[in-house]
Design a protein around this motif. Structure first.
Motif, mmCIF file in Angstrom:
data_model
loop_
_atom_site.group_PDB
_atom_site.id
_atom_site.type_symbol
_atom_site.label_atom_id
_atom_site.label_comp_id
_atom_site.label_asym_id
_atom_site.label_seq_id
_atom_site.Cartn_x
_atom_site.Cartn_y
_atom_site.Cartn_z
ATOM 1 N N GLY A 134 9.276 -11.347 25.799
ATOM 2 C CA GLY A 134 10.705 -11.374 25.497
ATOM 3 C C GLY A 134 11.012 -11.283 24.019
ATOM 4 O O GLY A 134 12.092 -11.694 23.577
ATOM 5 N N GLY A 135 10.083 -10.722 23.244
ATOM 6 C CA GLY A 135 10.273 -10.613 21.803
ATOM 7 C C GLY A 135 10.246 -9.175 21.339
ATOM 8 O O GLY A 135 10.430 -8.244 22.121
ATOM 9 N N SER A 136 9.976 -8.989 20.069
ATOM 10 C CA SER A 136 9.997 -7.641 19.493
ATOM 11 C C SER A 136 9.077 -7.563 18.290
ATOM 12 O O SER A 136 8.736 -8.581 17.677
ATOM 13 C CB SER A 136 11.422 -7.261 19.072
ATOM 14 O OG SER A 136 11.873 -8.131 18.034
ATOM 15 N N VAL A 137 8.689 -6.337 17.958
ATOM 16 C CA VAL A 137 7.942 -6.041 16.738
ATOM 17 C C VAL A 137 8.683 -4.932 15.999
ATOM 18 O O VAL A 137 9.036 -3.904 16.597
ATOM 19 C CB VAL A 137 6.499 -5.588 17.038
ATOM 20 C CG1 VAL A 137 5.848 -5.009 15.776
ATOM 21 C CG2 VAL A 137 5.669 -6.750 17.541
ATOM 22 N N ARG A 138 8.946 -5.137 14.715
ATOM 23 C CA ARG A 138 9.595 -4.128 13.890
ATOM 24 C C ARG A 138 8.653 -3.754 12.748
ATOM 25 O O ARG A 138 8.142 -4.621 12.048
ATOM 26 C CB ARG A 138 10.909 -4.663 13.321
ATOM 27 C CG ARG A 138 11.698 -3.588 12.568
ATOM 28 C CD ARG A 138 13.032 -4.094 12.055
ATOM 29 N NE ARG A 138 12.885 -4.920 10.864
ATOM 30 C CZ ARG A 138 13.055 -6.228 10.826
ATOM 31 N NH1 ARG A 138 13.370 -6.887 11.927
ATOM 32 N NH2 ARG A 138 12.899 -6.901 9.696
ATOM 33 N N VAL A 139 8.430 -2.461 12.599
ATOM 34 C CA VAL A 139 7.574 -1.950 11.525
ATOM 35 C C VAL A 139 8.456 -1.219 10.526
ATOM 36 O O VAL A 139 9.120 -0.234 10.870
ATOM 37 C CB VAL A 139 6.493 -1.006 12.074
ATOM 38 C CG1 VAL A 139 5.621 -0.487 10.926
ATOM 39 C CG2 VAL A 139 5.638 -1.720 13.108
ATOM 40 N N SER A 140 8.481 -1.713 9.298
ATOM 41 C CA SER A 140 9.277 -1.100 8.235
ATOM 42 C C SER A 140 8.332 -0.535 7.183
ATOM 43 O O SER A 140 7.496 -1.264 6.638
ATOM 44 C CB SER A 140 10.202 -2.142 7.584
ATOM 45 O OG SER A 140 11.016 -2.778 8.556
ATOM 46 N N SER A 141 8.461 0.760 6.923
ATOM 47 C CA SER A 141 7.576 1.381 5.936
ATOM 48 C C SER A 141 8.171 2.711 5.505
ATOM 49 O O SER A 141 8.988 3.313 6.214
ATOM 50 C CB SER A 141 6.183 1.607 6.524
ATOM 51 O OG SER A 141 5.298 2.088 5.545
ATOM 52 N N GLU A 142 7.745 3.157 4.349
ATOM 53 C CA GLU A 142 8.078 4.479 3.856
ATOM 54 C C GLU A 142 6.983 4.893 2.885
ATOM 55 O O GLU A 142 6.311 4.041 2.283
ATOM 56 C CB GLU A 142 9.447 4.511 3.167
ATOM 57 C CG GLU A 142 9.559 3.587 1.978
ATOM 58 C CD GLU A 142 10.961 3.600 1.373
ATOM 59 O OE1 GLU A 142 11.052 3.374 0.156
ATOM 60 O OE2 GLU A 142 11.929 3.830 2.114
ATOM 61 N N PRO A 143 6.741 6.186 2.744
ATOM 62 C CA PRO A 143 5.663 6.631 1.842
ATOM 63 C C PRO A 143 5.814 6.052 0.448
ATOM 64 O O PRO A 143 6.872 6.144 -0.175
ATOM 65 C CB PRO A 143 5.840 8.160 1.846
ATOM 66 C CG PRO A 143 6.466 8.460 3.174
ATOM 67 C CD PRO A 143 7.382 7.318 3.443
ATOM 68 N N GLY B 202 0.786 -1.228 0.000
ATOM 69 C CA GLY B 202 0.000 0.000 0.000
ATOM 70 C C GLY B 202 0.815 1.272 0.000
ATOM 71 O O GLY B 202 1.994 1.293 -0.378
ATOM 72 N N THR B 203 0.186 2.346 0.461
ATOM 73 C CA THR B 203 0.770 3.682 0.383
ATOM 74 C C THR B 203 1.958 3.875 1.313
ATOM 75 O O THR B 203 2.801 4.738 1.071
ATOM 76 C CB THR B 203 -0.290 4.741 0.709
ATOM 77 O OG1 THR B 203 -0.861 4.434 1.994
ATOM 78 C CG2 THR B 203 -1.388 4.716 -0.339
ATOM 79 N N GLY B 204 2.023 3.084 2.387
ATOM 80 C CA GLY B 204 3.126 3.229 3.321
ATOM 81 C C GLY B 204 3.028 4.507 4.136
ATOM 82 O O GLY B 204 2.104 5.313 3.971
ATOM 83 N N PHE B 205 4.001 4.729 5.025
ATOM 84 C CA PHE B 205 4.022 5.929 5.856
ATOM 85 C C PHE B 205 5.424 6.089 6.421
ATOM 86 O O PHE B 205 6.282 5.218 6.254
ATOM 87 C CB PHE B 205 2.989 5.838 6.981
ATOM 88 C CG PHE B 205 3.200 4.673 7.908
ATOM 89 C CD1 PHE B 205 3.907 4.816 9.103
ATOM 90 C CD2 PHE B 205 2.702 3.411 7.594
ATOM 91 C CE1 PHE B 205 4.105 3.739 9.949
ATOM 92 C CE2 PHE B 205 2.894 2.330 8.440
ATOM 93 C CZ PHE B 205 3.599 2.502 9.621
ATOM 94 N N ASP B 206 5.647 7.197 7.105
ATOM 95 C CA ASP B 206 6.944 7.457 7.729
ATOM 96 C C ASP B 206 6.981 6.704 9.057
ATOM 97 O O ASP B 206 6.437 7.178 10.059
ATOM 98 C CB ASP B 206 7.131 8.960 7.942
ATOM 99 C CG ASP B 206 8.537 9.300 8.430
ATOM 100 O OD1 ASP B 206 9.212 8.394 8.967
ATOM 101 O OD2 ASP B 206 8.948 10.462 8.309
ATOM 102 N N ALA B 207 7.574 5.514 9.065
ATOM 103 C CA ALA B 207 7.567 4.675 10.256
ATOM 104 C C ALA B 207 8.270 5.342 11.428
ATOM 105 O O ALA B 207 7.861 5.193 12.581
ATOM 106 C CB ALA B 207 8.229 3.332 9.948
#
Length: 379
Positions: free
Chosen positions: A358-367, A332-337
Motif C-alpha cells: 500500500g505504499g509507493s516508490v518515487r525515483v527522481s533523477s536527471e542527467p 552521481g551522474t543521474g539519468f532520465d528517470a
C-alpha cells in the motif's frame, strides 16, 4: 530523601520496562546503554558483549555520532581496563580513567574520557558484558550511590539480555523450520513443473517437422508451464526473510549493509536514522514491511554503487506521518528517470514491493543531477 529515592526507582523501573519491550539483542543493548546514560546523567555510555576471539561481538555507545565512530575506527579489543573488567567481573569506579595502570591509549579521534563507572552484566558466574559510563555531567564524578544504582540496573539488564538471546534462538529455529518447509515446497512444486516443461519441450522438438500444428500446441504448453513455474518460484522467494532482520532488526541490518558498502567502494556511504525519536517508532514493524524496505534499499544502493559514479551516497530511514520512509540519495551522474521508468535499474520491482504494502516508490533523477529513491509504506 524518600522523594529522591522514589524518583530513582521510577527511573529504573521505566528503563527496565523499556528493555523488556525490545526482543532483538541489538535493540536490548541499545536501550540498556541509552537508559543508563539518562539514568546517571553521563556524557558517554557504552556496552560491550565479548566474543571468543578477544574482541566484542557487539559494541554499542551513546554520545558518539556515526561520523565520530567512523573516525575512531574498529571497536576495541578485550585488553586494558575493559579486558580486566571482563576477567574480574567486578565494578570499577575511577575519578580519572587515564591514571589507572590498566588504561591503554585511545585512537586519535576518540573522545577524552575522565571519570569512569563500569559494571559487569552477569548471569550467575558468567559475564555477559560490561556497561560503562564516563564524564558525568554534574560535578564531582560518579558516587557510590551511582555505582549501586548501575549495578541494580545491570542485574535487570542481564535478565532482559538473556531473554532476548533465548527469543532470538527460538526465532532462528523457527526460521530454519520455515526454510526447510519452503525448500520442500520448492522441490515438490517447482521441480515437478520444470520436469514437465523439459518433457514437453522435447516432444515439441520431435514434432516440428512431421506435425507442426501439434508442435505449436506443445510449445504453447511449454510457455504456460514456464509461467507457472516462475510464479511459484517467485512466491517462495517472496516468503524468504533475510536472516539478518531476525537477528538485528531493519535499522541495524541496513546500517551494517551501508557500512560494508562504504568499506568496499571508493564512494562514501552513510546511514542516518530519522530525527526526533523516529528511530524508536520503527520498532515492531511487520516482517513483510521490514523485508520490503530492506530489499528496496539494497536495490537502490546496488544501482548507486554500480551505475551512478557517485562520490557520496546517503541513506535515511525514519517515520513521517505514520509512514515508514526510506531515502537513498547519491550525487552521481543521474539519468532520465522518465525514460527509464518501468525498465532497468530494478525500478519496476522496487515499485511492486512498495505497492504490495500500500505504499509507493518515487525515483527522481536527471542527467548530471544525481538520483533520489524515496520509498513510503504504511507502518
Amino acid at each position: 530523601m524518600n522523594g529522591d529515592r522514589d524518583a530513582v526507582l521510577h527511573a529504573v523501573s521505566s528503563a527496565v520496562l523499556a528493555v523488556t519491550r525490545h526482543l532483538s539483542v541489538r535493540e536490548v543493548l541499545q536501550v540498556i546503554v541509552r537508559s543508563a546514560q539518562r539514568l546517571l546523567d553521563a556524557r558517554y555510555a557504552a556496552l560491550g558483549v565479548p566474543d571468543d576471539e578477544g574482541a566484542f561481538a557487539e559494541f554499542v555507545a551513546e554520545g558518539i555520532s556515526d561520523e565520530e565512530w567512523a573516525a575512531i575506527g574498529p571497536t576495541p579489543r578485550q585488553h586494558g581496563l575493559l579486558g580486566a573488567m571482563l576477567r574480574e567481573g567486578a565494578p570499577v569506579r575511577l575519578p580519572d580513567v587515564r591514571r589507572d595502570p590498566r588504561f591503554d591509549s585511545w585512537p586519535r579521534a576518540h573522545p577524552v574520557l575522565k571519570d569512569f563507572l563500569g559494571v559487569p552484566i552477569r548471569d550467575g558466574e558468567q559475564v555477559l558484558g560490561i556497561v560503562f559510563l564516563s564524564n558525568k555531567r554534574a560535578p564531582g564524578g560518579f558516587t557510590e550511590d551511582d555505582q549501586r544504582l548501575l549495578t541494580m540496573f545491570a542485574a535487570h539488564a542481564a535478565i532482559a539480555l538473556t531473554n532476548a538471546r533465548l527469543y532470538e534462538r527460538g526465532r532462528e529455529l523457527a526460521l530454519v523450520e520455515e526454510r526447510t518447509r519452503m525448500a520442500r515446497e520448492l522441490h515438490d512444486a517447482v521441480t515437478q513443473k520444470l520436469f514437465s516443461l523439459r518433457l514437453t519441450a522435447q516432444a515439441a522438438a520431435s514434432l516440428v517437422t512431421r506435425d507442426p500444428d501439434r508442435a505449436v500446441r506443445e510449445l504453447e504448453r511449454v510457455e504456460r508451464l514456464a509461467g507457472e513455474a516462475l510464479a511459484e518460484l517467485r512466491a517462495v522467494i517472496v516468503e524468504l526473510r533475510p536472516a539478518e532482520l531476525d537477528r538485528h532488526g531493519l535499522a541495524e541490518t541496513l546500517r551494517k549493509h551501508v557500512r560494508l558498502l562504504d568499506r568496499l567502494h571508493p564512494a562514501s556511504f552513510t546511514f542516518r536514522l530519522g530525527d526526533g525519536g523516529e528511530g524508536e517508532a520503527l520498532c515492531g514493524l511487520a516482517p513483510e514491511t521490514e523485508a520490503a524496505v530492506l530489499r528496496v534499499a539494497q536495490e537502490a544502493l546496488h544501482n548507486a554503487a554500480r551505475h551512478a559514479a557517485a562520490e557520496a551516497v546517503a541513506v535515511r530511514l525514519g517515520c513521517e506521518g505514520g509512514r515508514v520512509v526510506l531515502e537513498v540519495r547519491d550525487d552521481g551522474t543521474g539519468f532520465d528517470a522518465a525514460a527509464a521508468s518501468g525498465r532497468g535499474l530494478g525500478i519496476a520491482s522496487m515499485g511492486d514491493r512498495a505497492q504490495a504494502l500500500g505504499g509507493s516508490v518515487r525515483v527522481s533523477s536527471e542527467p548530471g543531477g544525481g538520483t533520489l529513491v524515496r520509498m513510503e509504506v504504511p507502518r
